[in-house]
Design a protein around this motif. Structure first.
Motif, PDB file in Angstrom:
ATOM      1  N   SER A 287       0.817  -1.194   0.000  1.00  0.00           N
ATOM      2  CA  SER A 287       0.000   0.000   0.000  1.00  0.00           C
ATOM      3  C   SER A 287       0.860   1.256   0.000  1.00  0.00           C
ATOM      4  O   SER A 287       0.917   1.986  -0.970  1.00  0.00           O
ATOM      5  N   CYS A 288       1.604   1.476   1.089  1.00  0.00           N
ATOM      6  CA  CYS A 288       2.258   2.779   1.257  1.00  0.00           C
ATOM      7  C   CYS A 288       3.522   2.949   0.419  1.00  0.00           C
ATOM      8  O   CYS A 288       3.886   4.053   0.071  1.00  0.00           O
ATOM      9  N   ARG A 289       4.200   1.894   0.116  1.00  0.00           N
ATOM     10  CA  ARG A 289       5.502   1.892  -0.572  1.00  0.00           C
ATOM     11  C   ARG A 289       6.581   2.642   0.184  1.00  0.00           C
ATOM     12  O   ARG A 289       7.560   3.098  -0.408  1.00  0.00           O
ATOM     13  N   GLN A 290       6.388   2.855   1.475  1.00  0.00           N
ATOM     14  CA  GLN A 290       7.406   3.598   2.227  1.00  0.00           C
ATOM     15  C   GLN A 290       7.561   3.067   3.654  1.00  0.00           C
ATOM     16  O   GLN A 290       7.704   3.836   4.596  1.00  0.00           O
TER      17      GLN A 290
ATOM     18  N   THR B 298       5.649   1.925   5.931  1.00  0.00           N
ATOM     19  CA  THR B 298       4.785   2.495   6.955  1.00  0.00           C
ATOM     20  C   THR B 298       3.535   1.648   7.202  1.00  0.00           C
ATOM     21  O   THR B 298       3.061   1.559   8.327  1.00  0.00           O
ATOM     22  N   CYS B 299       3.022   1.002   6.154  1.00  0.00           N
ATOM     23  CA  CYS B 299       1.759   0.285   6.340  1.00  0.00           C
ATOM     24  C   CYS B 299       1.972  -1.152   6.816  1.00  0.00           C
ATOM     25  O   CYS B 299       1.067  -1.762   7.371  1.00  0.00           O
ATOM     26  N   GLY B 300       3.176  -1.694   6.587  1.00  0.00           N
ATOM     27  CA  GLY B 300       3.458  -3.048   7.047  1.00  0.00           C
ATOM     28  C   GLY B 300       2.827  -4.136   6.209  1.00  0.00           C
ATOM     29  O   GLY B 300       2.617  -5.255   6.678  1.00  0.00           O
ATOM     30  N   SER B 301       2.517  -3.864   4.952  1.00  0.00           N
ATOM     31  CA  SER B 301       1.811  -4.842   4.120  1.00  0.00           C
ATOM     32  C   SER B 301       2.721  -5.764   3.337  1.00  0.00           C
ATOM     33  O   SER B 301       2.329  -6.880   3.006  1.00  0.00           O
ATOM     34  N   CYS B 302       3.910  -5.299   2.960  1.00  0.00           N
ATOM     35  CA  CYS B 302       4.652  -5.954   1.878  1.00  0.00           C
ATOM     36  C   CYS B 302       5.765  -6.873   2.366  1.00  0.00           C
ATOM     37  O   CYS B 302       6.712  -7.123   1.623  1.00  0.00           O
ATOM     38  N   GLY B 303       5.658  -7.378   3.596  1.00  0.00           N
ATOM     39  CA  GLY B 303       6.684  -8.291   4.086  1.00  0.00           C
ATOM     40  C   GLY B 303       6.718  -9.570   3.270  1.00  0.00           C
ATOM     41  O   GLY B 303       5.666 -10.118   2.922  1.00  0.00           O
TER      42      GLY B 303
ATOM     43  N   ALA C 261       9.349  -5.504   0.959  1.00  0.00           N
ATOM     44  CA  ALA C 261       9.714  -5.374  -0.457  1.00  0.00           C
ATOM     45  C   ALA C 261       9.907  -3.913  -0.849  1.00  0.00           C
ATOM     46  O   ALA C 261      10.717  -3.588  -1.703  1.00  0.00           O
ATOM     47  N   CYS C 262       9.142  -3.004  -0.193  1.00  0.00           N
ATOM     48  CA  CYS C 262       9.232  -1.592  -0.566  1.00  0.00           C
ATOM     49  C   CYS C 262      10.428  -0.911   0.069  1.00  0.00           C
ATOM     50  O   CYS C 262      10.754   0.221  -0.247  1.00  0.00           O
ATOM     51  N   PHE C 263      11.081  -1.599   1.005  1.00  0.00           N
ATOM     52  CA  PHE C 263      12.160  -0.990   1.776  1.00  0.00           C
ATOM     53  C   PHE C 263      13.482  -1.675   1.453  1.00  0.00           C
ATOM     54  O   PHE C 263      14.491  -1.417   2.082  1.00  0.00           O
TER      55      PHE C 263
HETATM   56  S1  FES Z   1       4.105  -1.170   1.008  1.00  0.00           S
HETATM   57 FE1  FES Z   1       3.706  -0.372   3.022  1.00  0.00          FE
HETATM   58  S2  FES Z   1       5.321  -1.278   4.180  1.00  0.00           S
HETATM   59 FE2  FES Z   1       5.865  -1.825   2.137  1.00  0.00          FE
END
Ligand code: FES
Ligand code: HEM
Ligand code: SF4
Lengths: 143, 255
Positions: B72-75, B77-82, B92-94
């Motif tokens: 979601s956030c790509r930064q 912050t949202c904790g979605s992309c683990g 993945a976004c970090f």
């Molecule tokens: S997309 Fe939100 S933490 Fe990676």
């Protein structure tokens, strides 16, 4: 698929390669704990040979005088020393000693709990175990 | 005029599409249809700043839109992309492709989480354990009843827990934890770190009830202080520290 929960399983739990020396210490602690437990049971069995009288006792003791017996005992010495020294470190850590103080973290977020004090503890446990093993081997093979 | 042509020249010499590329191996599995999982390989161009998430989205855009990935956030912050990236749980976004130092980037769903499809995993258990430790201030009065209208804290008091309040519930810690790898009932580093976050908060009065919740057979005692949770946390939460400090209370070293 291994299971519905996608758990990493024993292979993942015991893989020491990914998460630094702390995970290596975790594995060695488990292995040495179980090894010592096995040795303890075997030790009771071995010493119960005294019930067979002096001959039986000496017969069994001869096992430890072989090359294999010496190496086996050296491994026991190593497990003992590592388990004890690292055990003291782990007990201190479990009590919250030397795990760092909470503080606003900054990039790159090096975790304060994975600090040099505990790393020194782990490396000391490994080095002391190696030294004790070498000393033990020198004594046993030097006879 | 000279200046303009200079700029034009510079733009020409800056490659528009990257000459560098990696092989992106993506884990594919749909528990509803597939008997087994498989990997699909894609060649993806990247720049120094390209993240793994961007590479996956590139694949979705140009090659196969059906790859399931949550973000979601790509930064961070949202904790979605683990997900597991080259064998370790990361966001993945970090995670930049360039920092992985590998020509092959393998992405798999996070371990210790049930798979929904491909890279997307179920978070229900994480949210349940998080909720279990009562992640809110416990006290009898409310801010509205007091004259100050807010519970004041000194900067030092904030410092005691603010690190743990950084948690974005991404689950990377639970994925790296060796106890989680074999124990389906373990409360996990994420929830334990949050228990510490509230216990250490000077406004909170729920310490005893929270300690009681984690003091059970699949609770805090299953932690062996391997520290892998802290090593993968992308927000500097350091769950391993929080857990040992928490255990200090239970063992009577702290009060
Ligand atoms: S997309 Fe939100 S933490 Fe990676
Ligand atoms: C003075 C010596 C010892 C100390 C300080 C010590 C300390 C410890 C500690 C702190 C742990 C927990 C580690 C963790 O949380 O991961 C542990 C685990 C264990 N110990 Fe010991 N110990 C000692 C001697 C022994 C002996 C003599 C035996 C065998 C008879 C033994 C068998 C075990 C076993 C089986 C485990 C569990 C391993 C696991 O599943 O991870 N220990 N020890
Ligand atoms: S403690 Fe860190 S790794 Fe664990 S869920 Fe929170 S942010 Fe993610």
């Amino acid at each position: 698929m291994t299971n519905d929960e996608n758990k990493e399983g024993i292979g993942g739990m015991a893989n020491p390669r990914r998460y630094g020396i702390e995970r290596v210490a975790y594995l060695l602690m488990r292995l040495s704990g179980l090894g010592l437990l096995a040795y303890f049971v075997a030790h009771i069995y071995e010493t119960s040979n005294i019930l067979r009288g002096q001959v039986g006792w000496n017969e069994f003791l001869e096992l430890t005088q072989t090359t294999g017996g010496h190496i086996f005992l050296a491994i026991v010495i190593g497990m003992c020393v590592f388990h004890t020294v690292n055990g003291v470190r782990v007990m201190l850590g479990h009590g919250g000693v030397g795990v760092g103080k909470p503080a606003r973290p900054d990039y790159p977020y090096d975790p304060a709990s994975q600090n040099y004090r505990h790393k020194i503890g782990i490396y000391s446990a490994i080095v002391l175990a190696a030294v004790a093993m070498m000393y033990g081997l020198a004594v046993m093979f030097g006879e | 005029m000279a200046l303009v042509s200079h700029i034009a020249e510079e733009q020409v010499s800056t490659p528009v599409s990257s000459s560098k590329s990696i092989t992106l191996k993506i884990f594919r599995y749909n528990p509803e249809h597939d008997d087994s999982s498989k990997f699909m390989e894609f060649t993806v161009p990247y720049e120094k700043w390209t993240t793994v998430l961007e590479a996956i989205l590139e694949v979705k855009k140009h090659f196969d839109h059906s790859v399931a990935v949550r973000y979601s956030c790509r930064q961070a912050t949202c904790g979605s992309c683990g997900m597991m990236i080259n064998g370790k749980p990361r966001l993945a976004c970090f995670t930049k492709i360039s920092e992985l130092d590998s020509n092959v980037v393998t992405v798999e769903p996070m371990n210790n989480f049930p798979i929904i499809r491909d890279l997307a995993v179920k978070f229900e258990r994480l949210f349940d354990t998080h909720q279990k430790i009562k992640p809110y201030l416990i006290r009898d009065d409310t801010e509205l009843e007091t004259d100050e209208r807010e519970f004041l804290q000194t900067p030092e008091e904030v410092e005691q827990y603010i690190q743990f309040a950084n948690c974005i519930k991404c689950g990377l810690c639970n994925s790296a934890c060796p106890t989680m790898a074999t124990d389906s009932s373990f409360v996990g580093p994420q929830a334990l770190a949050q228990a510490y976050r509230y216990v250490a908060d000077s406004r909170d009065k729920g310490k005893d009830s929270r300690l009681k919740i984690i003091d059970e057979s699949h609770g805090i005692w299953r932690c062996h202080f391997a520290g892998s949770c802290s090593q993968v946390c992308p927000k500097g939460v350091d769950p391993a520290m929080g857990i040992q400090l928490l255990r200090g209370y239970l063992l009577g070293f702290r009060s």
